[in-house]
Scaffold this motif. Structure first.
Motif, PDB file in Angstrom:
ATOM      1  N   LEU A 297      10.644  -2.052  10.684  1.00 29.71           N
ATOM      2  CA  LEU A 297      10.859  -0.673  10.258  1.00 29.71           C
ATOM      3  C   LEU A 297      10.645  -0.537   8.756  1.00 29.71           C
ATOM      4  N   ALA A 298      11.090  -1.530   7.992  1.00 32.56           N
ATOM      5  CA  ALA A 298      10.897  -1.503   6.541  1.00 32.56           C
ATOM      6  C   ALA A 298       9.416  -1.507   6.181  1.00 32.56           C
ATOM      7  N   LYS A 299       8.608  -2.266   6.949  1.00 30.65           N
ATOM      8  CA  LYS A 299       7.160  -2.290   6.704  1.00 30.65           C
ATOM      9  C   LYS A 299       6.544  -0.916   6.942  1.00 30.65           C
ATOM     10  N   VAL A 300       6.984  -0.247   8.007  1.00 30.97           N
ATOM     11  CA  VAL A 300       6.460   1.086   8.313  1.00 30.97           C
ATOM     12  C   VAL A 300       6.839   2.066   7.204  1.00 30.97           C
ATOM     13  N   VAL A 301       8.088   2.004   6.753  1.00 29.58           N
ATOM     14  CA  VAL A 301       8.546   2.897   5.686  1.00 29.58           C
ATOM     15  C   VAL A 301       7.766   2.639   4.399  1.00 29.58           C
ATOM     16  N   ALA A 302       7.567   1.371   4.066  1.00 27.38           N
ATOM     17  CA  ALA A 302       6.831   1.033   2.843  1.00 27.38           C
ATOM     18  C   ALA A 302       5.389   1.527   2.914  1.00 27.38           C
ATOM     19  N   ARG A 303       4.776   1.384   4.087  1.00 25.69           N
ATOM     20  CA  ARG A 303       3.387   1.823   4.262  1.00 25.69           C
ATOM     21  C   ARG A 303       3.273   3.339   4.124  1.00 25.69           C
ATOM     22  N   GLN A 304       4.183   4.057   4.767  1.00 19.47           N
ATOM     23  CA  GLN A 304       4.150   5.510   4.689  1.00 19.47           C
ATOM     24  C   GLN A 304       4.478   6.002   3.274  1.00 19.47           C
ATOM     25  N   SER A 305       5.426   5.342   2.622  1.00 18.29           N
ATOM     26  CA  SER A 305       5.794   5.728   1.258  1.00 18.29           C
ATOM     27  C   SER A 305       4.631   5.537   0.303  1.00 18.29           C
ATOM     28  N   LEU A 306       3.930   4.420   0.446  1.00 19.66           N
ATOM     29  CA  LEU A 306       2.789   4.153  -0.415  1.00 19.66           C
ATOM     30  C   LEU A 306       1.666   5.146  -0.154  1.00 19.66           C
ATOM     31  N   THR A 307       1.446   5.505   1.100  1.00 12.08           N
ATOM     32  CA  THR A 307       0.409   6.491   1.423  1.00 12.08           C
ATOM     33  C   THR A 307       0.726   7.840   0.790  1.00 12.08           C
ATOM     34  N   LEU A 308       1.963   8.278   0.890  1.00 10.97           N
ATOM     35  CA  LEU A 308       2.361   9.544   0.263  1.00 10.97           C
ATOM     36  C   LEU A 308       2.223   9.481  -1.257  1.00 10.97           C
ATOM     37  N   ALA A 309       2.502   8.314  -1.838  1.00 13.79           N
ATOM     38  CA  ALA A 309       2.351   8.153  -3.284  1.00 13.79           C
ATOM     39  C   ALA A 309       0.882   8.268  -3.692  1.00 13.79           C
ATOM     40  N   PHE A 310      -0.016   7.682  -2.913  1.00  6.53           N
ATOM     41  CA  PHE A 310      -1.450   7.840  -3.180  1.00  6.53           C
ATOM     42  C   PHE A 310      -1.842   9.311  -3.135  1.00  6.53           C
ATOM     43  N   ASN A 311      -1.328  10.044  -2.156  1.00 12.62           N
ATOM     44  CA  ASN A 311      -1.634  11.470  -2.068  1.00 12.62           C
ATOM     45  C   ASN A 311      -1.169  12.220  -3.304  1.00 12.62           C
ATOM     46  N   ASP A 312       0.029  11.903  -3.786  1.00 10.39           N
ATOM     47  CA  ASP A 312       0.555  12.547  -4.991  1.00 10.39           C
ATOM     48  C   ASP A 312      -0.353  12.287  -6.190  1.00 10.39           C
ATOM     49  N   VAL A 313      -0.805  11.054  -6.336  1.00  7.59           N
ATOM     50  CA  VAL A 313      -1.627  10.689  -7.484  1.00  7.59           C
ATOM     51  C   VAL A 313      -2.980  11.387  -7.423  1.00  7.59           C
TER      52      VAL A 313
END
Length: 344
Positions: A297-313
């Motif tokens: 679950l932590a891997k899924v959260v980290a992956r989704q969090s990083l994807t959203l961060a890329f979108n923000d940038v």
């Protein structure tokens, strides 16, 4: 091998200025040293800052102070030296200043986007080097085509229109890229990369004309050097900034995911329990199964969090290019300008 061939052909076919060794006696070496300290310290700060919490690291703080002192001495020598390494007189022309700001922005976008997409493909999609290369090659192909379009358009169309179109297309390509999901690959990146590659030369060619029109002789070389420095400086600043934004936003999104999963109506606990039960079929240790489920679950959260961060940038970068459009109407190339031949 290709690099060696390029070197041989360049030495044989490209005409360059012959060395003038008498200039070694006239060079202001204190100016050279100040410039080296300024740029070297700045590069170190930008390179190491995102990894080491910026000025909390003593080495980065010292490098920043050294760069600042070097910059002040560089300016002092530029105005008062009899033999400066580079003259800042081109900045007296407002159009050159605007062109340098454009080039700073263009360098920011080119280098930062070129850096971010392979990072996304490697960290989120798990691509190897070959898969990343075959995905991003689209940008280079589109850029080659845009060279022809930009060169022809620059002869008949107002430069402000060309760079306005280029900045708009670049911003739109970044906006398209700001809708990433963890499943994005070659097909999803294709059109955003085509637009970005095509827009690059539409930005660069007019900015070169704005920057170097009206200069000739030694002044042209000073202007060309300063102008090209701006693009490289924009790239260095851009990569450092997007690294910082990416890390900060990823942590922020992960925190929000954690808060959301901790709410009473969240199904996170049920998901972990169910996953642990599935894992329990292959291991008899229930504690180990629960830890493994939490890790997944932590891997899924980290992956989704990083994807959203890329979108923000990417979204923030798109806004930077849109703001650069404000300067376009103020760029007025001088009449009867000399052709800019040294702007490569």
């Amino acid at each position: 091998m290709p690099g060696a061939l390029v070197t041989v052909f360049a030495l044989r076919l490209i005409k360059v200025d012959l060395p003038n060794f008498a200039m070694l006696k006239r060079i202001d070496y204190s100016h050279l040293a100040a410039m080296a300290v300024f740029l070297g310290g700045l590069e170190y700060v930008l390179e190491e800052g995102p990894k080491n919490d910026w000025f909390q690291d003593p080495a980065i703080a010292i490098a920043a102070w050294a760069s600042l002192v070097g910059f002040v001495l560089f300016l002092e020598r530029s105005f008062n030296s009899g033999g400066p390494i580079v003259r800042l007189t081109p900045f007296k022309k407002p159009t050159f200043v605007f062109a340098c700001v454009f080039n700073l922005t263009i360098g920011f976008g080119i280098y930062a986007a070129t850096y971010l997409i392979p990072v996304f493909l490697g960290r989120v999609r798990g691509y190897n080097s070959l898969e990343i290369g075959t995905t991003v090659v689209v940008t280079g192909c589109a850029q080659l085509f845009s060279v022809i379009v930009a060169a022809r358009a620059s002869q008949t169309v107002d430069q402000r229109i060309i760079i306005g179109v280029g900045l708009s297309l670049f911003a739109f390509s970044l906006f398209l890229t700001s809708h990433l999901t963890p499943d994005w690959g070659f097909a999803s990146f294709f059109w955003p990369q085509v637009l970005r590659g095509f827009s690059i030369m539409l930005c660069i060619v007019p900015s070169v004309q704005f920057a170097l029109a009206g200069f000739a002789g030694p002044d042209l070389r000073y202007a060309s050097g300063l102008f090209n420095l701006m693009r490289n400086l924009g790239g260095a600043v851009g990569i450092a900034m997007v690294n910082t934004w990416l890390g900060d936003n990823a942590r922020l999104h992960a925190q929000r995911f954690g808060e959301a999963m901790g709410q009473p109506h969240s199904h996170a606990a049920e998901l972990v329990t169910g996953l642990a039960a599935q894992i329990g079929r292959v291991t008899s240790d229930s504690t180990q199964a629960l830890l493994m489920a939490q890790g997944e679950l932590a891997k899924v959260v980290a992956r989704q969090s990083l994807t959203l961060a890329f979108n923000d940038v990417f979204r923030l970068m798109a806004w930077i290019f849109l703001f650069a459009l404000i300067m376009v109407p103020f760029c007025r190339p001088p009449k009867n300008a000399a052709p800019a031949t040294d702007g490569h």
